[in-house]
Design a protein around this motif. Structure first.
Motif, PDB file in Angstrom:
ATOM      1  N   ASP A 308       0.863  -1.149   0.000  1.00 19.89           N
ATOM      2  CA  ASP A 308       0.000   0.000   0.000  1.00 19.89           C
ATOM      3  C   ASP A 308       0.917   1.221   0.000  1.00 19.89           C
ATOM      4  N   LYS A 311       0.812   3.535   2.982  1.00 17.10           N
ATOM      5  CA  LYS A 311       1.436   2.941   4.155  1.00 17.10           C
ATOM      6  C   LYS A 311       2.948   2.977   4.038  1.00 17.10           C
ATOM      7  N   LEU A 315       5.537   4.650   6.589  1.00 13.95           N
ATOM      8  CA  LEU A 315       6.588   3.844   7.197  1.00 13.95           C
ATOM      9  C   LEU A 315       7.956   4.482   6.968  1.00 13.95           C
ATOM     10  N   ASP A 327       5.442  -2.806  16.110  1.00 13.77           N
ATOM     11  CA  ASP A 327       4.120  -2.848  15.465  1.00 13.77           C
ATOM     12  C   ASP A 327       4.259  -2.650  13.961  1.00 13.77           C
ATOM     13  N   ASP A 328       5.080  -1.669  13.625  1.00 15.96           N
ATOM     14  CA  ASP A 328       5.337  -1.428  12.204  1.00 15.96           C
ATOM     15  C   ASP A 328       6.033  -2.629  11.584  1.00 15.96           C
ATOM     16  N   LEU A 330       5.689  -5.739  12.430  1.00 14.95           N
ATOM     17  CA  LEU A 330       4.703  -6.789  12.146  1.00 14.95           C
ATOM     18  C   LEU A 330       3.971  -6.508  10.836  1.00 14.95           C
ATOM     19  N   GLU A 331       3.594  -5.271  10.674  1.00 15.02           N
ATOM     20  CA  GLU A 331       2.883  -4.889   9.473  1.00 15.02           C
ATOM     21  C   GLU A 331       3.768  -5.132   8.252  1.00 15.02           C
ATOM     22  N   GLN A 332       5.022  -4.772   8.418  1.00 15.46           N
ATOM     23  CA  GLN A 332       6.006  -4.962   7.366  1.00 15.46           C
ATOM     24  C   GLN A 332       6.143  -6.444   7.014  1.00 15.46           C
ATOM     25  N   ASP A 334       3.895  -8.733   7.283  1.00 17.55           N
ATOM     26  CA  ASP A 334       2.734  -9.147   6.495  1.00 17.55           C
ATOM     27  C   ASP A 334       2.919  -8.779   5.036  1.00 17.55           C
ATOM     28  N   GLN A 335       3.417  -7.581   4.831  1.00 17.62           N
ATOM     29  CA  GLN A 335       3.615  -7.142   3.452  1.00 17.62           C
ATOM     30  C   GLN A 335       4.669  -7.987   2.761  1.00 17.62           C
ATOM     31  N   GLU A 371       7.815 -13.742  14.062  1.00 13.99           N
ATOM     32  CA  GLU A 371       6.475 -13.230  14.298  1.00 13.99           C
ATOM     33  C   GLU A 371       5.959 -13.660  15.667  1.00 13.99           C
ATOM     34  N   ARG A 375       4.746 -11.160  18.581  1.00 17.03           N
ATOM     35  CA  ARG A 375       3.371 -11.217  19.085  1.00 17.03           C
ATOM     36  C   ARG A 375       3.312 -11.483  20.584  1.00 17.03           C
TER      37      ARG A 375
END
Ligand code: GDP
Ligand code: MG
Length: 438
Positions: A308, A311, A315, A327-328, A330-332, A334-335, A371, A375
């Motif tokens: 995205d 996003k 970032l 947190d970022d 984790l998002e990273q 996923d991408q 991960e 988490r």
């Protein structure tokens, strides 16, 4: 067509920057290639114009070279030209759904009727009934009956002495009685468009009130296919096209222009003579196949669908200000996972500074472990890893089913990554600036 376009695009692909002359030259080649493939000249003209306009006005995505950006536009426009999204077969609100097959003789109507029945049963769990309404071609009824037997599906027929209109009428009544949810009417064709045939088809349409009129077009007929589609559409208002014989030595021109000229979506593609060789038509796949650009196209897709842009920009800002948290991260992750193996992705990227990447080894299997560790962190820990003391580390290791060494390693890697990302960010944004102004 594929070869020709590919040749042109390869010329541009290798370069870091595309000049206006390059775009012009490329568009001239694309134009020739499309015309050679029997694409309607009006369609070609429109296509070239819209690609030129879009390519020139567009900002180059950071992950792409200007050449790839042009390729991306060509691909998108070609996809749009063929209808954009995959277009599905109609479903009537009240059963049965009536589908009428029309087209010239030899286009593949009878074969496609059987293929479609097979598809509807297999993929949509439907119970179609086939209707033999071609009373003119010798053995046409027999042909459909044979196919029906092969599929173990009922074929409705009243021989060749009853009019197609009457056959259609009785067939639909019978389908209701027997609770069939699809009625597929195979009609007669002629070698050329003729009025008697059209009148008859109109009458059948009147009686059968089809939810879908599928025009079956032989893809090998090129420019002719467009004329055929145009006149059938004028007379009958077809709702979809089936392009047959795409497995043959066809240059794909018909696929490109039929939709554009008739404004009717191509719904299926015939890929061979066998009963299971019918596929839903995917404009994007067809475009890729025509363009045949392999790696570059898949890179473009990956970059587009996975990251995205908004996003990514956010970032990037965070990383520059060292505000980057777990947190970022984790998002990273996923991408990254959406995009596939990271090193593979980096390899595909042109102009990527691979020297600086050497130390970055990404093991996909490790990602799961990483991960789990992240988490197991509390919200606070994710935001500010500097509070991580020994007892917190122990708790996290236990919670994630890993060891303290694993946790320590990750924390260290995270710091390294932050540093490295900062470098990377500097690198790409520097490039972006140059491109944006130049
Ligand atoms: P109709 O006159 O429109 O009913 O055409 P038919 O269904 O009888 O098909 C004419 C010929 O085209 C037959 O020999 C079919 O086997 C062949 N055919 C139909 N669809 C395809 C296809 O997708 N690929 C190939 N290779 N042949 C096809
Ligand atoms: Mg037939």
């Amino acid at each position: 067509l594929a070869e020709r376009l590919q040749g042109t695009l390869t010329k541009i692909r290798g370069k870091g920057k595309v000049s206006e002359t390059d775009v012009k030259e490329m568009m001239r080649e694309v134009r020739l290639a499309l015309l050679e493939a029997d694409v309607n000249f009006k369609v070609v003209k429109q296509f070239i114009a819209s690609v030129k306009e879009k390519a020139l006005g567009q900002e180059v995505m950071k992950s792409l070279t200007p050449g790839q950006q042009v390729i991306k536009v060509v691909n998108e426009e070609l996809t749009a030209l063929m209808g954009g999204e995959q277009s599905k077969i109609a479903v009537a609100p009240k059963s049965p759904t009536v589908v009428m097959m029309v087209g010239l003789q030899g286009a593949g109507k009878t074969t496609t009727t059987a293929k479609l029945a097979n598809h509807l049963r297999k993929k949509h769990n439907r119970q179609p009934m086939l209707v033999a309404a071609d009373i003119y071609r010798p053995a046409a009824i027999k042909q459909l009956e044979t196919l029906g037997k092969q599929l173990n599906m009922p074929v409705f027929s009243l021989g060749d002495q009853v009019s197609p209109v009457e056959i259609a009428k009785q067939a639909i009544e019978k389908a209701k009685e027997d609770h069939h949810d699809y009625v597929l009417i195979d009609t007669a064709g002629r070698l050329h468009i003729d009025e008697t045939l059209m009148d008859e088809l109109k009458q059948v349409k009147e009686i059968a009130k089809p939810d879908e009129i599928l025009l079956v077009v032989d893809a090998m007929t090129g420019q002719d296919a467009v004329n055929v589609a145009e006149s059938f559409n004028e007379q009958l208002d077809v709702t979809g096209v089936v392009l047959t014989k795409l497995d043959g030595d066809t240059r794909g021109g018909a696929a490109i222009s039929v939709k554009a000229v008739t404004n009717t979506p191509i719904k299926f593609a015939g890929m061979g003579e066998k009963i299971d060789q019918l596929e839903p038509f995917h404009p994007d796949r067809m475009a890729s196949r025509i363009l045949g650009m392999g790696d570059v196209l898949s890179l473009i897709e990956k970059a587009q669908t996975s990251v995205d842009e908004e996003k990514a920009r956010e970032l990037e800002k965070k990383m520059r200000t060292m505000d980057f948290s777990f947190d970022d991260f984790l998002e990273q992750l996923d991408q990254v996972r959406n995009m596939g193996p990271l090193d593979e992705l980096l390899n595909m990227m042109p102009g990527m500074n691979k020297k600086g990447m050497k130390d970055l080894k990404v093991d996909d299997k490790q990602i799961g472990k990483v991960e789990a560790i992240v988490r197991s962190m509390t919200k606070k820990e994710k935001q500010d890893p500097s509070i991580m003391n020994a007892s917190r580390r122990r708790r996290i290791a236990k919670g994630s089913g890993t060891t303290i060494q694993d946790v320590n390693r990750l924390l260290k890697q995270f710091e390294d990554m932050k540093k490295m990302m900062k470098q990377m960010t500097g690198m790409t944004s520097g490039k972006g600036k140059k491109r944006g102004k130049g």
